[in-house]
Scaffold this active site. Structure first.
Site, PDB file in Angstrom:
ATOM      1  CD  GLU A  21      -3.074  -0.319  -0.015  1.00  0.00           C
ATOM      2  OE1 GLU A  21      -3.050   0.071  -1.211  1.00  0.00           O
ATOM      3  OE2 GLU A  21      -3.697  -1.317   0.358  1.00  0.00           O
ATOM      4  N   GLY A 111     -12.322   2.837  -1.137  1.00  0.00           N
ATOM      5  CA  GLY A 111     -10.963   2.325  -1.360  1.00  0.00           C
ATOM      6  C   GLY A 111     -10.915   1.167  -2.332  1.00  0.00           C
ATOM      7  CB  SER A 114     -15.831   3.861  -7.401  1.00  0.00           C
ATOM      8  OG  SER A 114     -15.441   4.941  -6.594  1.00  0.00           O
ATOM      9  CG  ASP A 159      -6.090   2.586  -7.555  1.00  0.00           C
ATOM     10  OD1 ASP A 159      -5.424   1.733  -6.945  1.00  0.00           O
ATOM     11  OD2 ASP A 159      -6.521   3.622  -7.034  1.00  0.00           O
TER      12      ASP A 159
HETATM   13  C1  GLA Z   1      -5.060   5.045  -3.996  1.00  0.00           C
HETATM   14  C2  GLA Z   1      -4.248   5.462  -5.227  1.00  0.00           C
HETATM   15  C3  GLA Z   1      -3.269   4.380  -5.641  1.00  0.00           C
HETATM   16  C4  GLA Z   1      -2.430   3.884  -4.465  1.00  0.00           C
HETATM   17  C5  GLA Z   1      -3.318   3.589  -3.249  1.00  0.00           C
HETATM   18  C6  GLA Z   1      -2.505   3.288  -2.017  1.00  0.00           C
HETATM   19  O1  GLA Z   1      -5.897   3.969  -4.297  1.00  0.00           O
HETATM   20  O2  GLA Z   1      -5.103   5.744  -6.290  1.00  0.00           O
HETATM   21  O3  GLA Z   1      -2.449   4.841  -6.678  1.00  0.00           O
HETATM   22  O4  GLA Z   1      -1.414   4.800  -4.147  1.00  0.00           O
HETATM   23  O5  GLA Z   1      -4.181   4.669  -2.933  1.00  0.00           O
HETATM   24  O6  GLA Z   1      -1.788   2.125  -2.187  1.00  0.00           O
END
Ligand code: GLA
Length: 373
Positions: A21, A111, A114, A159
């Site tokens: 993360e 988280g 979306s 993501d």
């Molecule tokens: C969000 C961001 C990702 C990543 C996560 C944490 O989802 O969009 O790029 O940094 O937080 O891991």
């Protein structure tokens, strides 16, 4: 909008991240997967240059492809406009008027991305509708930059990458420095992946997210003066970072320690999952959460409560906050026979303490953004 044979239908999934993360923008390893919750889009061409995008739950956005794209603070349409802007730059003159409606199964602010699902779904749909010839990598980049420029979150690539490249029953071990990746089997049987949604989304999340990114850039800048071979913070070994305890501020030092340790954990976690050592993997999830809470400081009381609740339960092998933090979900690996009892009891206690309803979602891995055939 009723469907006709000329409509393009797109499914764009959310994502989970098993571990790694806040590592993507630090150039290390992450372990995400696309999931079986998605946004469904219908696209259709429309005469002229006016475009109408309609969310079934949040209303419509109307704009002219040939005029300046104007954002509205906090509006979901900013993600769409960001993608349009990116496409106009890469494929000038190729977009024309269109209509799009979409319906989402992805809870906002939880988280599970979306926003990336929306960006990548729009990009994929327009790519198909107007025959733009965009590659997967171009779609990922357009979606990421949309978020930077039109929303203001300086996110990493994880993501969008997971949403576009996901494969059913696989996790993606992604090297965010090189964008090289391996698929590994997502075999957690007899355990299930359960997301627990705190149903809170602290509004400091965008500014705090960008601040963490700046803190990491600052520590890299200091350390790479002596070690120019490191281009990304995640790849700097812990032993080197420790030499900078007195040269970095306490907060920035903690962030750097977390990033190096989390990157190491992610590589180990991928090996453990591949070897079926799920309990050991679960221990790494708890370590990850501890780092996110105490060193990276992106957790909150609600997330900490949910993770702590699971610690002494034999049927839960791992739990941690997932995504950017300051609310959203925890990801939990739970024995399939205990899922119902576990959810009942944690929901009761959560509601008693925080006066908010907890929502649970059992997820499976799935394919990335796709066109209905
Ligand atoms: C969000 C961001 C990702 C990543 C996560 C944490 O989802 O969009 O790029 O940094 O937080 O891991």
């Amino acid at each position: 909008m009723n469907t006709t044979s000329t409509d393009t239908i797109i499914f764009s999934p959310g994502r989970i991240n098993l571990i790694g993360e806040h590592i993507d923008y630090n150039g290390g390893y992450v372990l995400p997967a696309a999931i079986d919750l998605k946004i469904k889009f219908r696209f259709r061409k429309k005469q002229g240059y006016i475009c109408v995008v309609t969310s079934e739950s949040k209303g419509s956005l109307k704009f002219d492809i040939n005029k300046k794209l104007i954002t509205t603070e906090g509006h979901w349409g900013n993600y769409v406009l960001g993608v349009i802007s990116g496409i106009l730059k890469l494929r000038p003159g190729k977009l024309e008027g269109f209509e799009c409606t979409f319906k989402s199964e992805l809870p906002i602010g939880s988280g599970i991305s979306s926003s990336a699902a929306l960006e990548c779904g729009i990009a994929k749909g327009l790519n198909e509708l107007f025959n733009l010839g965009l590659s997967d990598y171009e779609i990922i980049e357009i979606a990421k930059i949309a978020e930077h420029k039109f929303v203001g979150t300086k996110c990493g690539v994880m993501d969008q990458f997971a949403v576009v490249m996901g494969i059913k029953r696989k996790l993606i071990l992604l090297n965010c420095e090189t964008l090289e990746y391996d698929f590994i089997d997502a075999d957690f049987s007899p355990y299930k992946i359960c997301l627990l949604n705190t149903n809170i989304s602290h509004n400091l999340s965008t500014s705090a997210y960008n601040k963490r990114r700046e803190e990491c850039e600052l520590s890299l800048k200091t350390i790479s003066k002596d070690y120019p071979e490191f281009k990304n913070l995640a790849n700097i070994p812990l032993s080197i970072i420790e030499k900078y305890k007195n040269k970095l501020t306490p907060d920035i030092y903690k962030r750097a320690i977390y990033v190096s340790m989390e990157n190491t954990r992610t590589k180990k976690a991928a090996e453990m999952i591949q070897n079926g050592q799920l309990k050991h993997f679960g221990e790494l999830m708890y370590q990850s959460h501890e780092g996110l809470s105490n060193k990276y400081e992106v957790s909150c009381d609600e997330l900490d409560f949910l993770v702590d609740f699971t610690k002494d339960l034999d049927h839960v092998i791992g739990s941690r906050m997932m995504g950017g933090g300051f609310g959203g979900c925890t990801i939990n690996i739970i024995h399939k026979h205990s899922v119902k009892n576990f959810i009942d009891s944690i929901s009761k206690d959560y509601e008693k303490i925080f006066k908010i309803k907890l929502t649970s979602i059992i997820v499976s891995t799935s394919d990335g953004v796709s066109i209905e055939s």
